[in-house]
Design an enzyme around this catalytic site. Structure first.
Site, short mmCIF file in Angstrom:
data_model
loop_
_atom_site.label_atom_id
_atom_site.label_comp_id
_atom_site.label_asym_id
_atom_site.label_seq_id
_atom_site.Cartn_x
_atom_site.Cartn_y
_atom_site.Cartn_z
N ARG A 1 0.82 -1.23 0.00
CA ARG A 1 0.00 0.00 0.00
C ARG A 1 0.84 1.27 0.00
NH1 ARG A 1 -2.71 -3.27 3.63
NH2 ARG A 1 -4.59 -4.17 2.73
N LYS B 1 2.89 11.31 -11.64
CA LYS B 1 2.09 10.37 -12.45
C LYS B 1 2.90 9.09 -12.60
CE LYS B 1 -0.81 13.35 -15.30
NZ LYS B 1 -1.09 13.83 -16.66
N GLU C 1 9.59 18.77 -25.02
CA GLU C 1 8.89 19.13 -23.77
C GLU C 1 9.46 20.42 -23.18
OE1 GLU C 1 6.20 17.54 -22.94
OE2 GLU C 1 6.42 15.68 -24.08
N LYS D 1 6.93 23.03 -14.24
CA LYS D 1 6.07 21.86 -13.99
C LYS D 1 5.64 21.83 -12.53
CE LYS D 1 4.89 17.19 -14.77
NZ LYS D 1 5.02 15.95 -15.48
N GLU E 1 -4.85 16.82 -11.83
CA GLU E 1 -5.33 17.19 -13.17
C GLU E 1 -6.85 17.35 -13.24
OE1 GLU E 1 -3.00 15.52 -16.37
OE2 GLU E 1 -4.65 15.81 -17.76
N ARG F 1 -3.54 21.57 -14.89
CA ARG F 1 -2.47 20.64 -15.27
C ARG F 1 -2.62 20.19 -16.73
NH1 ARG F 1 0.43 15.91 -11.60
NH2 ARG F 1 1.75 15.13 -13.28
N ASN G 1 -0.46 19.25 -21.49
CA ASN G 1 -0.71 18.39 -22.65
C ASN G 1 -0.71 19.18 -23.95
OD1 ASN G 1 -0.95 16.19 -20.98
ND2 ASN G 1 -3.16 16.52 -20.67
N HIS H 1 -0.14 17.64 -27.34
CA HIS H 1 -0.23 16.18 -27.18
C HIS H 1 -1.45 15.58 -27.87
CE1 HIS H 1 3.00 17.00 -24.43
NE2 HIS H 1 3.12 15.73 -24.09
N HIS I 1 -0.61 12.88 -30.37
CA HIS I 1 -1.00 11.48 -30.20
C HIS I 1 -1.60 10.93 -31.49
CE1 HIS I 1 -3.33 8.11 -28.13
NE2 HIS I 1 -2.05 7.78 -28.18
N HIS J 1 7.62 9.79 -29.43
CA HIS J 1 6.61 10.60 -28.76
C HIS J 1 6.96 12.10 -28.83
CE1 HIS J 1 3.59 11.79 -25.88
NE2 HIS J 1 4.53 12.36 -25.15
P1 NAD Z 1 12.75 5.51 -22.10
O1 NAD Z 1 12.61 5.42 -20.65
O2 NAD Z 1 12.31 4.35 -22.92
O3 NAD Z 1 14.26 5.86 -22.45
C1 NAD Z 1 14.64 6.01 -23.81
C2 NAD Z 1 15.87 5.17 -24.13
O4 NAD Z 1 17.03 5.82 -23.62
C3 NAD Z 1 15.87 3.78 -23.51
O5 NAD Z 1 16.40 2.86 -24.42
C4 NAD Z 1 16.81 3.93 -22.31
O6 NAD Z 1 17.40 2.73 -21.91
C5 NAD Z 1 17.81 4.90 -22.86
N1 NAD Z 1 18.53 5.71 -21.88
C6 NAD Z 1 18.04 6.25 -20.75
N2 NAD Z 1 18.94 7.05 -20.19
C7 NAD Z 1 20.05 6.99 -20.95
C8 NAD Z 1 21.32 7.62 -20.88
N3 NAD Z 1 21.60 8.52 -19.94
N4 NAD Z 1 22.22 7.32 -21.83
C9 NAD Z 1 21.92 6.46 -22.85
N5 NAD Z 1 20.73 5.86 -22.98
C10 NAD Z 1 19.80 6.13 -22.04
O7 NAD Z 1 11.95 6.77 -22.69
P2 NAD Z 1 11.63 8.22 -22.09
O8 NAD Z 1 11.42 9.06 -23.29
O9 NAD Z 1 12.59 8.64 -21.05
O10 NAD Z 1 10.23 8.00 -21.35
C11 NAD Z 1 9.05 7.64 -22.07
C12 NAD Z 1 8.04 7.15 -21.08
O11 NAD Z 1 7.74 8.19 -20.16
C13 NAD Z 1 6.72 6.72 -21.70
O12 NAD Z 1 6.35 5.48 -21.15
C14 NAD Z 1 5.75 7.80 -21.27
O13 NAD Z 1 4.44 7.31 -21.11
C15 NAD Z 1 6.34 8.23 -19.96
N6 NAD Z 1 5.99 9.60 -19.55
C16 NAD Z 1 5.53 9.77 -18.29
C17 NAD Z 1 5.22 11.04 -17.83
C18 NAD Z 1 4.76 11.24 -16.42
O14 NAD Z 1 4.35 12.34 -16.07
N7 NAD Z 1 4.86 10.23 -15.58
C19 NAD Z 1 5.37 12.15 -18.68
C20 NAD Z 1 5.86 11.93 -19.97
C21 NAD Z 1 6.16 10.65 -20.40
N1 GLY Z 2 3.18 14.89 -18.55
C1 GLY Z 2 2.02 15.61 -18.17
C2 GLY Z 2 1.77 15.64 -16.71
O1 GLY Z 2 2.58 15.24 -15.92
O2 GLY Z 2 0.73 16.06 -16.30
#
Ligand code: NAD
Ligand code: GLY
Length: 358
Positions: free
Chosen positions: A121, A143, A185, A227, A237, A241, A245, A248, A252, A265
């Site tokens: 939990r 998130k 971003e 942010k 949100e 918030r 987006n 987006h 999307h 993305h």
């Molecule tokens: P990712 O986590 O897949 O990383 C991209 C690639 O870079 C991967 O292959 C990873 O292994 C590599 N990598 C990471 N750090 C590295 C480094 N320092 N050097 C070399 N390679 C490295 O992708 P991302 O773009 O970081 O994240 C995308 C994800 O984030 C999606 O799942 C999306 O839904 C999520 N997201 C979440 C939020 C939120 O608010 N929680 C916001 C935006 C996106």
């Molecule tokens: N990535 C959008 C949010 O965190 O609300």
């Protein structure tokens, strides 16, 4: 070292931003009273690059570290992987006096955060984001979640970390396309909230291309500050918030039409922002000059700006499927010049889309 606070009452936490920050991790964890027993979640790519440094920093502070490696890739952000994390934590007899540390990009951060939100939990967790996207966006704001076969991020929770530790030095190893995707971003924050930041990004083109630690510290700090401000006013949100987006909704649709994995993305968001800026001009909230500046900055950051040539009907079909079109209308975040944005309802998305795709 710079610091940004995310002020959420009892759930407030600091973001540390700097260069060569990893050795300071233990100090940061002590400052927030983080548990001594830590489950470090990472993937082979990031683990190979930074796992030893992070482990050494934790051990130097008498912390105990167990490592969980999950395969690299968005396709592993699933309930199955989550179950494997739970299994490991149970095998290790993790209790509420233990914590998780996410070392990686948004995939690792979202998964680890959701594991922390739900195991027993809720146990404490920290984010050590290693992509630009994770440093400026996904690690901040709480998130967390996983994908479902029928859609992205359908299962999740709002659950804030205890600390976010951004070392801009780790961005040196990031592949060019990932770096550019994170920049989409960064640019977004300038458009929706901060005209001076947008101008600064224009001025610092070369330094940002060279991944100068000075410029990156500033870019990550301002992005996190923006942010944090938005999340502080609307954590779950319910309203404001949603401006995060920006770009987006169109983005999307671009991602879906072009095919996942074809357009990243961040690249889709860049195209989506240009579409949103053009929509703002059509609806009287922005000017052509804003669109020119936005496309110029995105191009300089190595990002695409033109929507792929699919018929307007195809874009609309995706938006309908995503439930973005309701009662014939669509809710869109539109920029008001550069530096401000708001949510608007557009009653005739068909007409708008046809104009945007001319
Ligand atoms: P990712 O986590 O897949 O990383 C991209 C690639 O870079 C991967 O292959 C990873 O292994 C590599 N990598 C990471 N750090 C590295 C480094 N320092 N050097 C070399 N390679 C490295 O992708 P991302 O773009 O970081 O994240 C995308 C994800 O984030 C999606 O799942 C999306 O839904 C999520 N997201 C979440 C939020 C939120 O608010 N929680 C916001 C935006 C996106
Ligand atoms: N990535 C959008 C949010 O965190 O609300």
């Amino acid at each position: 070292m710079r610091q940004v606070m995310v002020g959420l009452g009892a759930r407030s936490y600091p973001i540390w931003i700097g260069h060569a920050q990893l050795p300071k991790l233990n100090e940061a964890l002590d400052a927030v009273g983080f548990p001594r027993r830590v489950g470090l979640v990472t993937n082979p790519t990031v683990g190979e690059l930074y796992g030893n440094q992070v482990t050494a920093a934790l051990l130097a502070g008498n912390r105990e570290v167990n490592v969980i490696q999950i395969p690299d890739g968005e396709q592993y952000k699933t309930l199955t992987t989550l179950e494997q994390i739970y299994d490991t934590l149970i095998d290790w007899q993790f209790d509420r006096y233990c914590g998780l540390l996410a070392l990686g990009g948004g995939v690792i951060g979202d998964l680890t955060g959701f594991a922390a939100a739900t195991f027993l939990r809720g146990i404490p967790f920290v984010q050590v984001p290693t992509t630009l996207l994770a440093q400026v966006d996904s690690s901040v704001g709480g998130k967390t979640g996983v994908n479902h076969p029928r859609g992205k991020n359908l299962i999740g929770a709002f659950y804030q970390p205890r600390h976010v530790h951004c070392d801009v030095g780790v961005l040196a190893t990031l592949p060019e396309r990932e770096y550019a995707a994170g920049m989409a971003e960064v640019v977004k924050y300038g458009v929706i909230r901060d005209a001076a930041f947008f101008s600064w990004l224009e001025q610092e083109r070369d330094a940002l291309t060279a991944r100068s630690p000075r410029a990156l510290e500033q870019a990550v700090m301002i992005s996190c500050q923006i942010k944090a401000d938005v999340v502080e006013s609307d954590e779950n949100e319910q309203g404001l918030r949603a401006i995060l987006n920006y770009g987006h909704t169109f983005g999307h649709a671009v991602e879906t039409l072009a095919g996942y994995g074809v357009v990243r993305h961040g690249e889709a968001v860049a195209i989506g922002m240009v579409m949103a800026a053009r929509a703002s001009v059509r609806l009287g909230f922005g000017t052509e000059a804003d669109v020119v500046r936005l496309t110029g900055l995105l191009r300089a950051r190595g990002l695409p700006v033109e929507p792929p040539a699919f018929p307007a009907e195809d874009y609309l079909a995706v938006m309908r499927h995503d439930k973005k079109v309701r009662d014939g209308g669509i809710r869109l975040v539109l920029n008001h010049g550069i530096g401000a944005a708001d949510l608007h309802r557009v009653e005739t998305p068909e007409t708008l889309l046809r104009e945007l795709l001319l």
